[in-house]
Design a protein around this motif. Structure first.
Motif, PDB file in Angstrom:
ATOM      1  N   LEU A  69      -5.257   4.199   2.361  1.00 34.77           N
ATOM      2  CA  LEU A  69      -4.779   5.380   1.651  1.00 34.77           C
ATOM      3  C   LEU A  69      -5.560   5.540   0.362  1.00 34.77           C
ATOM      4  O   LEU A  69      -5.859   4.559  -0.322  1.00 34.77           O
ATOM      5  CB  LEU A  69      -3.280   5.244   1.339  1.00 34.77           C
ATOM      6  CG  LEU A  69      -2.379   5.243   2.570  1.00 34.77           C
ATOM      7  CD1 LEU A  69      -1.010   4.710   2.222  1.00 34.77           C
ATOM      8  CD2 LEU A  69      -2.274   6.639   3.137  1.00 34.77           C
ATOM      9  N   GLN A  70      -5.887   6.782   0.036  1.00 38.49           N
ATOM     10  CA  GLN A  70      -6.621   7.061  -1.198  1.00 38.49           C
ATOM     11  C   GLN A  70      -6.231   8.436  -1.709  1.00 38.49           C
ATOM     12  O   GLN A  70      -5.642   9.232  -0.991  1.00 38.49           O
ATOM     13  CB  GLN A  70      -8.121   6.986  -0.949  1.00 38.49           C
ATOM     14  CG  GLN A  70      -8.597   7.942   0.123  1.00 38.49           C
ATOM     15  CD  GLN A  70      -9.969   7.587   0.642  1.00 38.49           C
ATOM     16  OE1 GLN A  70     -10.414   6.463   0.512  1.00 38.49           O
ATOM     17  NE2 GLN A  70     -10.649   8.541   1.230  1.00 38.49           N
ATOM     18  N   ASP A  71      -6.600   8.705  -2.955  1.00 36.27           N
ATOM     19  CA  ASP A  71      -6.318  10.006  -3.540  1.00 36.27           C
ATOM     20  C   ASP A  71      -7.100  11.083  -2.807  1.00 36.27           C
ATOM     21  O   ASP A  71      -8.262  10.897  -2.464  1.00 36.27           O
ATOM     22  CB  ASP A  71      -6.703  10.027  -5.023  1.00 36.27           C
ATOM     23  CG  ASP A  71      -5.854   9.062  -5.841  1.00 36.27           C
ATOM     24  OD1 ASP A  71      -4.849   8.554  -5.313  1.00 36.27           O
ATOM     25  OD2 ASP A  71      -6.208   8.817  -7.004  1.00 36.27           O
TER      26      ASP A  71
ATOM     27  N   GLU B 106       2.583   1.936  -3.400  1.00 40.20           N
ATOM     28  CA  GLU B 106       1.623   2.464  -4.371  1.00 40.20           C
ATOM     29  C   GLU B 106       1.284   3.922  -4.062  1.00 40.20           C
ATOM     30  O   GLU B 106       1.204   4.763  -4.961  1.00 40.20           O
ATOM     31  CB  GLU B 106       0.344   1.608  -4.373  1.00 40.20           C
ATOM     32  CG  GLU B 106      -0.728   2.097  -5.311  1.00 40.20           C
ATOM     33  CD  GLU B 106      -0.323   2.132  -6.782  1.00 40.20           C
ATOM     34  OE1 GLU B 106      -0.920   2.928  -7.529  1.00 40.20           O
ATOM     35  OE2 GLU B 106       0.600   1.382  -7.169  1.00 40.20           O
ATOM     36  N   ALA B 107       1.087   4.236  -2.790  1.00 38.27           N
ATOM     37  CA  ALA B 107       0.776   5.620  -2.404  1.00 38.27           C
ATOM     38  C   ALA B 107       1.954   6.540  -2.728  1.00 38.27           C
ATOM     39  O   ALA B 107       1.755   7.666  -3.206  1.00 38.27           O
ATOM     40  CB  ALA B 107       0.434   5.689  -0.928  1.00 38.27           C
ATOM     41  N   GLN B 108       3.176   6.078  -2.498  1.00 34.30           N
ATOM     42  CA  GLN B 108       4.357   6.903  -2.801  1.00 34.30           C
ATOM     43  C   GLN B 108       4.480   7.117  -4.309  1.00 34.30           C
ATOM     44  O   GLN B 108       4.848   8.205  -4.756  1.00 34.30           O
ATOM     45  CB  GLN B 108       5.623   6.243  -2.244  1.00 34.30           C
ATOM     46  CG  GLN B 108       6.867   7.076  -2.405  1.00 34.30           C
ATOM     47  CD  GLN B 108       6.797   8.394  -1.650  1.00 34.30           C
ATOM     48  OE1 GLN B 108       6.408   8.427  -0.490  1.00 34.30           O
ATOM     49  NE2 GLN B 108       7.175   9.477  -2.300  1.00 34.30           N
TER      50      GLN B 108
ATOM     51  N   GLN C  69      -2.155  12.247  -1.283  1.00 37.70           N
ATOM     52  CA  GLN C  69      -2.714  11.039  -0.684  1.00 37.70           C
ATOM     53  C   GLN C  69      -3.279  11.331   0.704  1.00 37.70           C
ATOM     54  O   GLN C  69      -2.653  12.009   1.516  1.00 37.70           O
ATOM     55  CB  GLN C  69      -1.633   9.959  -0.561  1.00 37.70           C
ATOM     56  CG  GLN C  69      -1.088   9.482  -1.891  1.00 37.70           C
ATOM     57  CD  GLN C  69      -2.153   8.775  -2.694  1.00 37.70           C
ATOM     58  OE1 GLN C  69      -2.664   7.735  -2.281  1.00 37.70           O
ATOM     59  NE2 GLN C  69      -2.493   9.327  -3.840  1.00 37.70           N
TER      60      GLN C  69
ATOM     61  N   LYS D 290       0.826  -1.216   0.000  1.00 36.76           N
ATOM     62  CA  LYS D 290       0.000   0.000   0.000  1.00 36.76           C
ATOM     63  C   LYS D 290       0.855   1.260   0.000  1.00 36.76           C
ATOM     64  O   LYS D 290       0.558   2.223  -0.705  1.00 36.76           O
ATOM     65  CB  LYS D 290      -0.915   0.022   1.227  1.00 36.76           C
ATOM     66  CG  LYS D 290      -2.084  -0.894   1.135  1.00 36.76           C
ATOM     67  CD  LYS D 290      -2.973  -0.710   2.333  1.00 36.76           C
ATOM     68  CE  LYS D 290      -4.204  -1.588   2.210  1.00 36.76           C
ATOM     69  NZ  LYS D 290      -5.175  -1.312   3.238  1.00 36.76           N
TER      70      LYS D 290
ATOM     71  N   GLY E 126      -5.018   9.589   4.185  1.00 34.20           N
ATOM     72  CA  GLY E 126      -5.033   8.320   4.897  1.00 34.20           C
ATOM     73  C   GLY E 126      -5.965   8.332   6.077  1.00 34.20           C
ATOM     74  O   GLY E 126      -6.225   9.367   6.681  1.00 34.20           O
TER      75      GLY E 126
ATOM     76  N   ARG F  99       2.022   7.313  -6.408  1.00 33.73           N
ATOM     77  CA  ARG F  99       1.007   8.321  -6.763  1.00 33.73           C
ATOM     78  C   ARG F  99       1.430   9.711  -6.282  1.00 33.73           C
ATOM     79  O   ARG F  99       1.166  10.694  -6.951  1.00 33.73           O
ATOM     80  CB  ARG F  99      -0.348   7.912  -6.204  1.00 33.73           C
ATOM     81  CG  ARG F  99      -0.773   6.566  -6.854  1.00 33.73           C
ATOM     82  CD  ARG F  99      -2.175   6.160  -6.650  1.00 33.73           C
ATOM     83  NE  ARG F  99      -3.204   7.078  -7.027  1.00 33.73           N
ATOM     84  CZ  ARG F  99      -3.704   7.242  -8.252  1.00 33.73           C
ATOM     85  NH1 ARG F  99      -3.184   6.562  -9.261  1.00 33.73           N
ATOM     86  NH2 ARG F  99      -4.692   8.074  -8.467  1.00 33.73           N
TER      87      ARG F  99
END
Length: 163
Positions: A150-152, A114-116, A125, A111, A127, A118
């Protein structure tokens, strides 16, 4: 709260020294007490200063935050080192970010990477944390059974202008 504790840690040795100075002599009990208490106070002080000065803290991560950056250190079986996940997060807009250290887990590693990625693309991001045990799973996604999502971060749209 930590600043108050740091102030008190400095105050205790001063009170001990002022007390012995005011009495004009130090009894053996005061000397022994000072020899025991002063090193303990300074160790506590060092530990608190380390937490305040930007070193990663191991306190519970906030429930809502904006991810500023992350770093993953994988476990090393040869050196027998546990892995760690470091997050640099901001809880409110305008506040300085704070560094947090979480226990390593493969799922959390995925996770965070992937967040890094983005973040590197310029997508902020957001959280949220919750207790993994409350959500019905084993809480394996990080430190102390905490689930991390975590999401946009969606930008707030300004209302249409009316003239």
């Amino acid at each position: 709260m930590a600043k108050l504790i740091v102030s008190l840690v400095y105050l205790v040795p001063l009170v001990i020294l002022a007390s012995s100075w005011a009495q004009g002599r130090m009894t053996s009990a005061v000397r022994i007490g000072a020899l025991i208490i002063l090193p303990i106070c300074y160790l506590i002080h060092w530990n608190l200063l380390e937490r305040m000065s930007g070193w990663p803290t191991d306190v519970r991560i906030p429930e809502q935050f904006e991810l500023v950056s992350a770093n993953v250190v994988e476990p090393d079986r040869v050196l027998k080192q546990n892995g760690s996940i470091y997050l640099w997060i901001r809880t409110r807009l305008g506040e300085p970010p704070r560094s947090y250290e979480l226990e390593y887990s493969r799922e959390l590693h995925t996770k965070i990477v992937e967040a890094q990625r983005r973040l590197d693309e310029g997508i902020r991001q957001y959280g949220e944390t919750s207790s993994g045990r409350e959500s019905g799973d084993d809480g394996s996604l990080g430190d102390g059974g905490i689930r991390l999502e975590l999401q946009d971060l969606t930008e707030r749209q300004l209302p249409a202008k009316t003239f």
